[in-house]
Scaffold this active site. Structure first.
Site, PDB file in Angstrom:
ATOM      1  N   ALA A 198       1.685   5.040  -7.863  1.00 25.08           N
ATOM      2  CA  ALA A 198       1.155   3.853  -8.552  1.00 25.08           C
ATOM      3  C   ALA A 198       1.889   3.590  -9.864  1.00 25.08           C
ATOM      4  O   ALA A 198       2.009   2.437 -10.290  1.00 25.08           O
ATOM      5  CB  ALA A 198      -0.338   4.011  -8.802  1.00 25.08           C
ATOM      6  N   THR A 230       0.812  -1.208   0.000  1.00 22.40           N
ATOM      7  CA  THR A 230       0.000   0.000   0.000  1.00 22.40           C
ATOM      8  C   THR A 230       0.842   1.253   0.000  1.00 22.40           C
ATOM      9  O   THR A 230       2.044   1.211   0.219  1.00 22.40           O
ATOM     10  CB  THR A 230      -0.940   0.025   1.221  1.00 22.40           C
ATOM     11  OG1 THR A 230      -2.012   0.891   0.930  1.00 22.40           O
ATOM     12  CG2 THR A 230      -0.249   0.460   2.472  1.00 22.40           C
TER      13      THR A 230
END
Length: 186
Positions: free
Chosen positions: A168, A14
């Protein structure tokens, strides 16, 4: 990957970022959960409101461990209402000294209208420099992006969203399925 991340297969999964700017504090996190090299879930909610809704938080690390810590923090917030720093310090003391809690592998970012904090299993309670801090596998990428965007005219939520997108693009354990929570600051 850091040595502490190798001990739990779910540890790396994460990116959580907080930005405090323009009368608002925002915490955002991606939704990817990975075990090893496999994506298990892409839409996990790792950011949420805590207490009476006057605290927001996000976690990186083992999910069950993080929920245990969120529950403990909520209990401390009930014990010390309106005192996030005190509640966080008390949780950190327990986390460091309690045999069961000591084994939990997670980190948390929490914020209220006055302060943003990072809590770690080593007993650290850290306030970010310049109102920006990140944790998790993509945390360094998100942090660098947010710091670069901080001096622009973009608001806190836009900075969080864009920085998580950049993370990301770089970190294979971070995706673009983002959850955002925010509070007005004092």
């Amino acid at each position: 990957m850091q040595d502490s991340q190798k001990s739990s297969p779910g540890w790396h999964g994460t990116t959580i970022l907080t930005v405090r700017k323009g009368g608002k504090v925002v915490i955002g996190g991606d939704g990817q959960v990975s075990i090893g090299q496999t994506v298990i879930k892409s839409n996990a909610k790792k950011v949420r409101k805590l207490g009476r809704g006057d605290v927001i938080g996000g976690f990186a690390g083992a999910t069950a461990d993080a929920f245990t810590l969120f529950e403990r923090l909520e209990a401390k917030l009930e014990q010390y209402p309106g005192q996030l720093t005190r509640a966080a310090v008390e949780l950190a003391k327990d986390w460091r000294t309690d045999r069961y809690l000591r084994r939990l592998e997670a980190m948390m970012i929490v914020a209220d209208k006055d302060v943003s904090l990072v809590l770690t299993g080593t007993g650290d309670v850290l306030e970010p420099e310049a109102g920006v801090m990140a944790i998790g596998s993509g945390g360094n990428y998100a942090l660098a992006a947010a710091r670069a965007l901080l001096d622009t005219d973009k608001d806190a939520e836009t900075i969080v969203r864009r920085s998580l997108d950049i993370a990301a693009d770089i970190c294979v354990y971070t995706n673009r399925n983002v959850t955002i929570e925010s509070l007005a600051t004092g």
